[in-house]
Design a protein around this motif. Structure first.
Motif, PDB file in Angstrom:
ATOM      1  N   THR A   8      14.326  -0.779   7.497  1.00 17.72           N
ATOM      2  CA  THR A   8      13.843  -0.771   9.072  1.00 17.72           C
ATOM      3  C   THR A   8      13.567   0.626   9.608  1.00 17.72           C
ATOM      4  O   THR A   8      13.328   0.638  10.672  1.00 17.72           O
ATOM      5  CB  THR A   8      15.279  -1.225   9.876  1.00 17.72           C
ATOM      6  N   ARG A   9      13.743   1.494   8.675  1.00 16.01           N
ATOM      7  CA  ARG A   9      13.222   2.889   9.308  1.00 16.01           C
ATOM      8  C   ARG A   9      11.792   3.075   9.009  1.00 16.01           C
ATOM      9  O   ARG A   9      11.208   2.764   8.363  1.00 16.01           O
ATOM     10  CB  ARG A   9      14.038   3.927   8.409  1.00 16.01           C
ATOM     11  N   ILE A  10      11.483   3.748  10.118  1.00 13.04           N
ATOM     12  CA  ILE A  10       9.785   4.320  10.386  1.00 13.04           C
ATOM     13  C   ILE A  10       9.723   5.571   9.825  1.00 13.04           C
ATOM     14  O   ILE A  10      10.453   6.508  10.574  1.00 13.04           O
ATOM     15  CB  ILE A  10       9.302   4.064  11.684  1.00 13.04           C
ATOM     16  N   ILE A  11       8.966   5.875   8.941  1.00 11.06           N
ATOM     17  CA  ILE A  11       9.027   7.400   8.353  1.00 11.06           C
ATOM     18  C   ILE A  11       7.555   7.623   8.898  1.00 11.06           C
ATOM     19  O   ILE A  11       6.474   7.143   8.875  1.00 11.06           O
ATOM     20  CB  ILE A  11       8.792   7.439   6.943  1.00 11.06           C
ATOM     21  N   SER A  12       7.651   9.028   9.541  1.00  7.61           N
ATOM     22  CA  SER A  12       6.277   9.573  10.037  1.00  7.61           C
ATOM     23  C   SER A  12       5.518  10.321   8.978  1.00  7.61           C
ATOM     24  O   SER A  12       5.961  10.969   8.233  1.00  7.61           O
ATOM     25  CB  SER A  12       6.463  10.580  11.180  1.00  7.61           C
ATOM     26  N   ILE A  13       4.042   9.989   8.726  1.00  7.71           N
ATOM     27  CA  ILE A  13       3.174  10.797   8.034  1.00  7.71           C
ATOM     28  C   ILE A  13       2.228  11.517   8.888  1.00  7.71           C
ATOM     29  O   ILE A  13       1.296  10.619   9.605  1.00  7.71           O
ATOM     30  CB  ILE A  13       2.602   9.672   6.994  1.00  7.71           C
ATOM     31  N   ARG A  14       1.841  12.741   8.721  1.00 10.26           N
ATOM     32  CA  ARG A  14       0.767  13.379   9.165  1.00 10.26           C
ATOM     33  C   ARG A  14      -0.423  13.264   8.263  1.00 10.26           C
ATOM     34  O   ARG A  14      -0.268  13.304   7.176  1.00 10.26           O
ATOM     35  CB  ARG A  14       1.142  14.798   9.357  1.00 10.26           C
ATOM     36  N   ALA A  15      -1.579  13.153   9.009  1.00 11.06           N
ATOM     37  CA  ALA A  15      -2.701  12.795   8.222  1.00 11.06           C
ATOM     38  C   ALA A  15      -2.997  13.888   7.049  1.00 11.06           C
ATOM     39  O   ALA A  15      -3.336  13.551   5.873  1.00 11.06           O
ATOM     40  CB  ALA A  15      -3.751  12.747   9.057  1.00 11.06           C
ATOM     41  N   SER A  16      -2.549  15.117   7.524  1.00 13.99           N
ATOM     42  CA  SER A  16      -2.898  16.222   6.752  1.00 13.99           C
ATOM     43  C   SER A  16      -1.949  16.539   5.557  1.00 13.99           C
ATOM     44  O   SER A  16      -2.204  17.063   4.612  1.00 13.99           O
ATOM     45  CB  SER A  16      -2.703  17.523   7.456  1.00 13.99           C
ATOM     46  N   LEU A  18      -0.789  13.745   3.852  1.00 15.67           N
ATOM     47  CA  LEU A  18      -0.769  12.662   2.861  1.00 15.67           C
ATOM     48  C   LEU A  18      -1.392  12.738   1.470  1.00 15.67           C
ATOM     49  O   LEU A  18      -1.005  12.320   0.300  1.00 15.67           O
ATOM     50  CB  LEU A  18      -1.578  11.282   3.359  1.00 15.67           C
ATOM     51  N   GLY A  19      -2.285  13.700   1.290  1.00 12.36           N
ATOM     52  CA  GLY A  19      -2.931  14.359   0.079  1.00 12.36           C
ATOM     53  C   GLY A  19      -1.497  14.660  -0.765  1.00 12.36           C
ATOM     54  O   GLY A  19      -1.726  14.691  -2.055  1.00 12.36           O
ATOM     55  N   ASP A  20      -0.825  15.550  -0.224  1.00 11.35           N
ATOM     56  CA  ASP A  20       0.295  16.086  -0.713  1.00 11.35           C
ATOM     57  C   ASP A  20       1.334  15.322  -1.211  1.00 11.35           C
ATOM     58  O   ASP A  20       1.837  15.471  -2.249  1.00 11.35           O
ATOM     59  CB  ASP A  20       1.068  16.922   0.178  1.00 11.35           C
ATOM     60  N   LEU A  21       1.336  14.022  -0.621  1.00 10.97           N
ATOM     61  CA  LEU A  21       2.308  13.031  -1.090  1.00 10.97           C
ATOM     62  C   LEU A  21       1.948  12.567  -2.433  1.00 10.97           C
ATOM     63  O   LEU A  21       2.708  12.200  -3.217  1.00 10.97           O
ATOM     64  CB  LEU A  21       2.397  11.815   0.110  1.00 10.97           C
ATOM     65  N   PHE A  22       0.781  12.366  -2.671  1.00 16.11           N
ATOM     66  CA  PHE A  22       0.146  11.683  -4.006  1.00 16.11           C
ATOM     67  C   PHE A  22      -0.070  12.645  -4.714  1.00 16.11           C
ATOM     68  O   PHE A  22       0.202  12.407  -6.101  1.00 16.11           O
ATOM     69  CB  PHE A  22      -1.240  11.057  -3.517  1.00 16.11           C
ATOM     70  N   ASP A  23      -0.259  13.934  -4.596  1.00 16.98           N
ATOM     71  CA  ASP A  23      -0.429  14.917  -5.605  1.00 16.98           C
ATOM     72  C   ASP A  23       1.154  15.327  -5.995  1.00 16.98           C
ATOM     73  O   ASP A  23       1.145  15.383  -7.349  1.00 16.98           O
ATOM     74  CB  ASP A  23      -0.824  16.398  -4.966  1.00 16.98           C
ATOM     75  N   ALA A 131       4.229  -1.277  11.298  1.00 23.52           N
ATOM     76  CA  ALA A 131       5.789  -1.598  11.228  1.00 23.52           C
ATOM     77  C   ALA A 131       5.832  -2.296   9.805  1.00 23.52           C
ATOM     78  O   ALA A 131       7.091  -2.324   9.405  1.00 23.52           O
ATOM     79  CB  ALA A 131       6.251  -2.633  12.234  1.00 23.52           C
ATOM     80  N   ASP A 132       4.738  -3.010   9.273  1.00 17.97           N
ATOM     81  CA  ASP A 132       5.036  -3.953   7.999  1.00 17.97           C
ATOM     82  C   ASP A 132       5.114  -3.078   6.737  1.00 17.97           C
ATOM     83  O   ASP A 132       5.831  -3.329   5.776  1.00 17.97           O
ATOM     84  CB  ASP A 132       3.830  -4.647   7.628  1.00 17.97           C
ATOM     85  N   LEU A 133       4.591  -1.805   7.082  1.00 21.34           N
ATOM     86  CA  LEU A 133       4.736  -0.640   6.066  1.00 21.34           C
ATOM     87  C   LEU A 133       5.892   0.285   6.140  1.00 21.34           C
ATOM     88  O   LEU A 133       6.218   1.063   5.205  1.00 21.34           O
ATOM     89  CB  LEU A 133       3.577   0.043   5.898  1.00 21.34           C
ATOM     90  N   GLY A 134       6.213   0.239   7.299  1.00 20.18           N
ATOM     91  CA  GLY A 134       7.645   1.267   7.654  1.00 20.18           C
ATOM     92  C   GLY A 134       7.021   2.549   7.744  1.00 20.18           C
ATOM     93  O   GLY A 134       7.856   3.449   7.529  1.00 20.18           O
ATOM     94  N   LEU A 235      -3.998   2.830  -0.242  1.00 22.83           N
ATOM     95  CA  LEU A 235      -3.431   4.056  -0.694  1.00 22.83           C
ATOM     96  C   LEU A 235      -1.892   3.975   0.615  1.00 22.83           C
ATOM     97  O   LEU A 235      -1.090   4.498  -0.114  1.00 22.83           O
ATOM     98  CB  LEU A 235      -4.128   5.245  -0.510  1.00 22.83           C
ATOM     99  N   LEU A 236      -2.277   3.526   1.538  1.00 20.89           N
ATOM    100  CA  LEU A 236      -1.007   3.732   2.586  1.00 20.89           C
ATOM    101  C   LEU A 236       0.072   2.661   1.970  1.00 20.89           C
ATOM    102  O   LEU A 236       1.381   2.931   1.857  1.00 20.89           O
ATOM    103  CB  LEU A 236      -1.557   3.178   4.129  1.00 20.89           C
ATOM    104  N   HIS A 237      -0.299   1.353   1.219  1.00 20.52           N
ATOM    105  CA  HIS A 237       0.653   0.694   0.664  1.00 20.52           C
ATOM    106  C   HIS A 237       1.528   1.462  -0.431  1.00 20.52           C
ATOM    107  O   HIS A 237       2.695   1.248  -0.437  1.00 20.52           O
ATOM    108  CB  HIS A 237       0.094  -0.535   0.022  1.00 20.52           C
ATOM    109  N   HIS A 238       0.772   2.057  -1.118  1.00 17.64           N
ATOM    110  CA  HIS A 238       1.238   3.084  -2.426  1.00 17.64           C
ATOM    111  C   HIS A 238       2.427   4.163  -1.854  1.00 17.64           C
ATOM    112  O   HIS A 238       3.369   4.484  -2.214  1.00 17.64           O
ATOM    113  CB  HIS A 238       0.461   3.533  -3.298  1.00 17.64           C
ATOM    114  N   ALA A 239       1.756   4.687  -0.629  1.00 17.76           N
ATOM    115  CA  ALA A 239       2.468   5.805   0.037  1.00 17.76           C
ATOM    116  C   ALA A 239       3.972   5.212   0.495  1.00 17.76           C
ATOM    117  O   ALA A 239       4.772   5.686   0.494  1.00 17.76           O
ATOM    118  CB  ALA A 239       1.711   6.423   1.188  1.00 17.76           C
ATOM    119  N   ALA A 240       3.733   3.810   1.195  1.00 19.29           N
ATOM    120  CA  ALA A 240       4.834   3.381   1.751  1.00 19.29           C
ATOM    121  C   ALA A 240       6.106   2.905   0.754  1.00 19.29           C
ATOM    122  O   ALA A 240       7.075   3.169   0.866  1.00 19.29           O
ATOM    123  CB  ALA A 240       4.652   2.090   2.761  1.00 19.29           C
ATOM    124  N   LYS A 241       5.482   2.710  -0.631  1.00 20.98           N
ATOM    125  CA  LYS A 241       6.463   2.360  -1.545  1.00 20.98           C
ATOM    126  C   LYS A 241       7.186   3.513  -1.795  1.00 20.98           C
ATOM    127  O   LYS A 241       8.424   3.604  -2.271  1.00 20.98           O
ATOM    128  CB  LYS A 241       5.569   1.723  -2.590  1.00 20.98           C
TER     129      LYS A 241
END
Length: 272
Positions: A8-16, A18-23, A131-134, A235-241
Motif C-alpha cells: 500500500t506504500r507509494i514510493i516517489s521517483i524523481r525522473a532524474s 530513474l537511470g540511477d535505479l537501473f544502473d 497506484a497499480d505500480l505503487g 521499465l516502470l514495471h521493473h522499477a516498481a518490482k
C-alpha cells in the motif's frame, strides 16, 4: 521484512534518478530512500552552473523580457564561486570551470537556441501517482518544445566529458528512462499528447575549445519504453518490482562505483 515491502506504500521517483535505479539499485536506495549524500563533484557543479545560466536566457526570452549575456555570465560565476553546497574541486579548479562554463553557455545560446521553439522552460509538474505500480513520478522538465509539424516534445540539457562526440553525435544511450518520465509528466501537465521525439542538448565539458562540442540528439517514443504493454511490461514495471521487494542489489561494474559518486561505497557488500 524489508521496510519497503509494503503493497500500500507509494514510493516517489524523481525522473532524474530513474537511470540511477537501473544502473545500481543500492546506490539509488542510499541517495533517494536513505538520504545519504556525497559532496558534488566539480563537473556536476559545472553542469548545474551552465544549466542555471542558460535557463535564465531561455526563460526571459520565452516571456518576452530582455536578457543579456552579462547577466547569464554573472549567474554562472555565482554558481561556481558561491555554491550553496559542498563541492569537491579536486579534478577541476574553479577558474577552469568558469572558463569552460562561459564557453559552453555561449555555444548553447548561439548554436542550439536559434533552432528550437520553446513553449516551456523549467516546467514544474504535479506529481503523477501510478497506484497499480505503487510509485509516484515527480520532476521538473527542462524544456518543452514544438517542432515544425506542431508536435510537442520534451528536451533536457546534458553536460559531461562525453556528452557529445568529436563527430557531433550526442550520447543518448541511458537517457530514455528519464526522458520517458518527463514525457509522461508533460502530457499529464499539458493535458495533450506529447509525441515529438525527446531531445538531448549535449554539451561536452572539454578544457579547450577544440574539445567543447554541442549538439542535439533525439530519442523516439521514450514513454513507450517506460510504460510498455501488457505483453511486454515497460521499465516502470521493473522499477516498481525492485522498489516493492526491496531488492536493492549493487553493481560493482557501474561507471559510478566510486567513493566520489556513491554514498554507500564504503559499506557496500556488493563490491567486495
Amino acid at each position: 521484512m524489508n521496510a519497503y515491502v509494503n503493497p500500500t506504500r507509494i514510493i516517489s521517483i524523481r525522473a532524474s534518478s530513474l537511470g540511477d535505479l537501473f544502473d545500481c539499485p543500492a546506490r539509488w536506495e542510499a541517495k533517494n530512500l536513505l538520504n545519504k549524500r556525497n559532496p558534488d563533484g566539480a563537473r556536476t557543479r559545472l553542469g548545474t552552473a551552465i544549466h542555471e545560466a542558460v535557463t535564465q536566457w531561455d526563460h526571459l526570452n520565452l516571456i518576452g523580457e530582455e536578457v543579456s549575456l552579462e547577466e547569464c555570465e554573472e549567474i554562472l560565476h555565482h554558481q561556481i564561486w558561491q555554491p550553496n553546497e559542498e563541492v569537491d574541486w579536486s579534478d577541476l579548479n574553479q577558474n577552469d570551470a568558469e572558463s569552460i562554463g562561459q564557453s559552453l553557455m555561449h555555444k548553447y545560446i548561439t548554436h542550439i537556441v536559434p533552432t528550437q521553439k520553446f513553449i516551456g522552460v523549467e516546467v514544474r509538474c504535479e506529481s503523477l501517482i501510478l497506484a497499480d505500480l505503487g510509485i509516484e513520478l515527480t520532476g521538473t522538465i527542462d524544456r518543452i518544445y514544438e517542432n515544425e509539424d506542431g508536435e510537442l516534445g520534451i528536451s533536457d540539457i546534458k553536460t559531461g566529458k562525453a556528452a557529445v562526440g568529436s563527430d557531433g553525435v550526442v550520447k543518448t544511450v541511458g537517457h530514455a528512462p528519464q526522458m520517458g518520465i518527463y514525457t509522461v509528466l508533460a502530457a499529464h501537465a499539458l493535458q495533450e499528447p506529447v509525441t515529438a521525439p525527446a531531445r538531448i542538448y549535449g554539451l561536452t565539458t572539454g578544457k579547450t575549445d577544440k574539445g567543447q562540442h554541442v549538439g542535439i540528439g533525439e530519442i523516439e517514443s521514450p514513454a513507450e519504453v517506460l510504460l510498455g504493454t501488457e505483453e511486454d511490461p515497460g521499465l516502470l514495471h521493473h522499477a516498481a518490482k525492485i522498489i516493492k521487494h526491496g531488492t536493492f542489489y549493487g553493481n560493482s561494474k557501474s561507471m559510478l562505483c566510486n567513493e566520489k559518486f556513491c554514498p554507500a561505497y564504503a559499506t557496500c557488500k556488493f563490491r567486495k
